[in-house]
Design a protein around this motif. Structure first.
Motif, short mmCIF file in Angstrom:
data_model
loop_
_atom_site.label_atom_id
_atom_site.label_comp_id
_atom_site.label_asym_id
_atom_site.label_seq_id
_atom_site.Cartn_x
_atom_site.Cartn_y
_atom_site.Cartn_z
N PRO A 109 0.87 -1.16 0.03
CA PRO A 109 0.02 -0.06 0.02
C PRO A 109 0.88 1.33 0.02
CG PRO A 109 -0.12 -1.34 2.17
CD PRO A 109 0.85 -1.76 1.21
N ILE A 110 0.36 2.22 -0.76
CA ILE A 110 1.12 3.45 -0.93
C ILE A 110 0.58 4.73 0.14
CG2 ILE A 110 1.97 5.53 -2.55
CD1 ILE A 110 1.65 3.31 -4.91
N HIS A 239 9.46 8.35 6.70
CA HIS A 239 9.00 7.67 7.91
C HIS A 239 7.74 7.45 7.82
CE1 HIS A 239 12.94 8.82 9.36
NE2 HIS A 239 13.22 7.62 9.47
N GLY A 240 6.94 7.90 6.58
CA GLY A 240 5.52 7.87 6.72
C GLY A 240 4.98 9.07 6.71
N VAL A 263 3.25 11.69 -3.09
CA VAL A 263 3.64 10.06 -2.39
C VAL A 263 4.60 10.48 -1.45
CG1 VAL A 263 4.33 7.93 -3.20
CG2 VAL A 263 2.90 9.25 -4.57
N SER A 264 4.35 9.66 -0.35
CA SER A 264 5.61 9.53 0.71
C SER A 264 7.05 9.31 0.00
CB SER A 264 5.07 8.76 1.75
OG SER A 264 5.09 7.47 1.29
N VAL A 281 6.67 -1.94 -13.05
CA VAL A 281 6.26 -1.60 -11.69
C VAL A 281 4.63 -1.24 -12.23
CG1 VAL A 281 5.82 0.23 -9.86
CG2 VAL A 281 8.01 -0.32 -10.65
N GLU A 282 3.65 -1.81 -11.28
CA GLU A 282 2.25 -1.72 -11.53
C GLU A 282 1.50 -1.11 -10.43
OE1 GLU A 282 -0.84 -4.90 -13.66
OE2 GLU A 282 -0.78 -4.94 -11.48
N ILE A 283 0.59 -0.10 -10.53
CA ILE A 283 -0.01 0.30 -9.47
C ILE A 283 -1.53 0.30 -9.55
CG2 ILE A 283 -0.60 2.72 -8.54
CD1 ILE A 283 2.46 3.12 -8.55
N GLU A 284 -2.27 -0.06 -8.60
CA GLU A 284 -3.68 0.11 -8.78
C GLU A 284 -4.06 1.39 -7.84
OE1 GLU A 284 -5.39 -3.61 -7.52
OE2 GLU A 284 -5.25 -3.21 -5.43
N ALA A 285 -5.08 2.27 -8.29
CA ALA A 285 -5.46 3.39 -7.58
C ALA A 285 -6.85 3.70 -7.66
CB ALA A 285 -4.70 4.44 -7.95
#
Lengths: 525, 525
Positions: A109-110, A239-240, A263-264, A281-285
């Motif tokens: 998770p992003i 660190h988030g 994005v962090s 790289v694949e991302i779902e959003a």
């Protein structure tokens, strides 16, 4: 009375040798007892952050917080409580859904947030991530027809690996640092209004930044024309913790922009390293945001303790702080802290049943984050327009405006904004709070917040010196600017000190001395 | 040869007066040149973390990392490369989807992770959050029939507000701290094997913990019987960093448990304050996890540089570190760091074309996080079973095992585990690395990782002293244990030092001196 005179004198002799300005010790004792032992700072800050939530200008969160403040002001017995429009702002905006995760090479998770005022993804999307590499407009040609619905990142040498920090996130001022501030030389009249922290950029750096910004704008146009699914942007922090900003204009006629996430750093750098390393790289959003344009006006919350002295009740002492915040945290240190302190200061004065000579007025500003709009609009309509510097009738009635907006850190003193004539006054008023660590007066300017609106039209507007805490490292505009970051003991102390300052300003024989009226300024963009 | 003898002597005279143990300066120079100037530590660590991902025992991520290691070992020319089963582990597990957000009183995405080996939510759920308040089993009766599909939290006085930290997250050992370690007295034989950090709990505290754990188990049974939708648990950490653990057993016959999230402190405390304040809180979530039970065996990755001396090649020098990790980060400091250093040490020795007298064997352990299972299983099958302490034939052939598993921090020295006879040997071998900050020998034990498996059966097993960095504050089992936390320069230094230790252990006339064989131990649970 005799006893009071004696103890005030004793205190004065003990702690200062120069102070002629009287301090009402009995009042100070009452204020301290109420502010330090019966504080409501926790409850007030809780309502503004945990219950109301993020308070981006004109968002439903700000409206919730404003409605609560109106209710609370009325409950505590303030008069003339109202939302006062300061002018046209534009659109409100909020996040309705945020979900994003890396799905290849593995699931993660992003941690991120939509940039303020950007659109969502129009439902769930899933895509490989394309790393856009373009130094010139012509470099962009190769992406034509290839980006529809894609998630993209833009290669930049500015994005650097994280480094370990061997310094504490949170700090308080040392005695040495405060002594240095006390020794500062007066700021140049008409010079810079003062920065919160850090410095400007050199000419070369600025030129490079301008070139880069131009290139960025060109890339964004291409991405928009291609119809990308989502743009990922690096957010400062670690660190988030990540720091947010806006990705589009809040204006009613703002041009369309790409859906964009801030994005962090850990998640951004992970994806970037993989793409640079040639991995897929694949991302779902799934991102949903809403805009609010029904009422484009901006509002401040106003409330008063009316003056009672026949000759002075038309005069005003103001206190305030901005109430709006950024969207990814709950704006706890920026600036529920300052707002809560000011509300609590009013509550303290009501609780000790203070009947002030002058009228005391609190203002919770909006749209500070977009350019001090709330306070500037208020000052323009009540006191003077910086474009002509012609004082309106209220201009001569204001004694002072006190502001708080540098986080949770307790008050350690006050910035004079170059107004040397108030030095001895403030020194006396601070004397009873030396035990709380508040004893430093600096002639310096500080900037970046709403007292500047007053200072800019020749009115005494002051911001206090506050312990820095983790404002610059963790909280200022970050997703981690939450209630947890508030040091409630610090808020209690600050509210107590400000209540006393307001008390004494209201009771003082004269209004506070002023600097000269500045020359008219070119209108701000 | 003469020149070498001279320079080694010169070095010896310069830096130590007691060292009789020879150091091969020419070899050290080659190792340093390869390890410090041509390091592949970055690439190795990148593959283990960014590409392979989280490496929970028996998860697909660990399998990816193991497959990559086998490939890389073969590419670098190691022999006898294989995955070696150490025994039965149980189920693998991974997160396939994590989404959760507070939807009332306002929208805020929640930073959290499913606890390891817990089930998902069976699709999207949305529910008010119920705060379970129960000090006794009877208190639970009131929830009967009211929790089906609900999201719940359990009230606990143990959950406390966060406090500002005025200390740096990352630290290195000071000279004073190292000097103190060097002066430690020998550990009591048969005493505690040594802790990584911190101490135990007193009797009262333990009793209270046991009562609380009993009550927790009772509550969990009720929640399971009621069929809750999701349980939220407080995760230690701050600023978006949270520390994870397991929420269920990995055993094939593990009992069913509730779906459970470990929630970052800011998000957990937000919800808790709202519930305590009487506000309604609603959360939506969608969590999917998968279990892998096709092959319940656990595996270590093994590879060798075969010995070449006819008399000594049957003897072994081992080096290793655990390769498995927790699930919410990518296990960068725990323990891709140690694994990468050990792999790089092997690469350095191959790169300088070292033909060792003894066989050098690397092992990347699995299931360290569940109880040093990989190394204990290996030791039991190759060297001795702690239950009987009867040495197997290989027992007398092992000279030493070197382990690394305390984060990214560079090596500052070595723990002797009470084996005073190796002190002067290690002192000599450290001498060429004083400039890298590695010069401390402590007689003390250190525990918590795989060298204990060796030490426990009377074999010389050593873990190095490493700079603490942010291991305890930010990375150890956290979602922020990512590649970003690695200090590549530190990894380079550590790999160089270990390659030299392994070199000298392999070339030494004798095996390293040993402690006495311990008495048989009761079998571990």
């Amino acid at each position: 009375m005799k006893k009071f005179t004696f103890s005030a004198l004793a205190l004065g002799l003990c702690l200062t040798t120069f102070a002629q300005e009287p301090v009402n010790s009995a009042a100070v004792q009452k204020i301290r007892a109420e502010g330090l032992d019966k504080s409501k700072a926790y409850d007030i800050a809780y309502q503004i952050t945990d219950v109301a939530g993020p308070r981006l200008s004109n968002s439903p969160g700000l409206k919730r917080a404003q409605d609560w403040a109106v209710k609370y002001f009325n409950e505590m017995g303030l008069k003339n409580v109202h939302l006062e429009a300061w002018g046209d702002f534009g659109k409100g905006w909020q996040v309705d859904k945020y979900y994003a995760a890396t799905t290849k090479p593995f699931y993660r998770p992003i941690i991120a947030s939509p940039k303020a005022w950007t659109p969502g993804t129009n439902g769930p999307i899933k895509s490989e991530v394309i790393l856009i590499k373009a130094d010139t407009i012509t470099d962009l040609a190769k992406y034509k027809g290839k980006l529809k619905g894609k998630i993209v990142m833009i290669e930049s040498a500015l994005v650097q690996p994280l480094k370990n920090s061997y310094k504490a996130d949170a700090v308080r001022y040392t005695d040495e640092e405060l002594a240095k501030m006390a020794e500062a030389t007066p700021p140049v009249a008409g010079g810079a209004p003062g920065n919160r922290q850090g410095g400007g950029q050199g000419g070369n750096q600025r030129a490079m930044m301008m070139r880069m910004m131009g290139m960025r704008a060109a890339i964004d146009s291409v991405l928009l024309a291609e119809g990308i699914g989502l743009k990922l942007t690096y957010a400062r922090g670690s660190h988030g913790t990540f720091f947010t900003s806006n990705g589009a204009s809040y204006k009613l006629d703002a041009k369309p922009v790409n859906p964009e996430l801030e994005v962090s750093s850990e998640d951004y750098l992970h994806i970037l390293r993989l793409l640079r390393g040639g991995e897929k790289v694949e991302i779902e959003a799934d991102v949903k945001t809403s805009f609010y344009d029904k009422d484009p006006k901006g509002y401040n919350v106003i409330g008063e303790i009316p003056g009672t002295d026949p000759k002075l009740k038309e005069e005003i002492v103001m206190l305030g702080g901005h109430y709006d915040s950024w969207h990814s945290g709950t704006g706890a240190t920026d600036n529920a802290a300052g707002s809560a302190v000011m509300i609590e200061a009013m509550r303290i004065l009501k609780a000790i049943d203070f009947k002030p000579k002058r009228t005391i007025r609190i203002a919770l500003w909006s749209s500070e984050e977009q350019g001090l709009f709330g306070s500037r609009g208020y000052v323009k309509s009540h006191f003077a327009d910086p474009a002509d510097m012609k004082p309106k009738p209220e201009h001569e009635k204001l004694s002072a405006y006190y502001n708080l907006d540098n986080g949770t850190g307790t008050i350690r003193g006050v910035y004079l904004q170059g107004n040397a004539a108030v030095k001895d006054i403030f020194q006396s008023w601070l004397t009873p709070f030396a035990d709380l660590g508040a004893k430093t007066i600096t002639i310096s300017n500080t900037g970046g917040t709403d007292h500047q609106a007053y200072d800019g039209v020749g009115l005494p507007g002051f911001q206090f010196i506050q312990d820095p805490m983790d404002y610059n490292t963790r909280t200022h505009h970050s997703n981690m600017d939450t209630f947890d970051r508030l040091d409630i003991e610090d808020l209690k102390k600050s509210a107590t000190i400000i209540a006393s300052f307001v008390y004494h300003t209201s009771e003082r024989a004269e209004k506070l001395p002023r600097k000269e009226m500045p020359k008219p300024q070119a209108p701000r963009m």
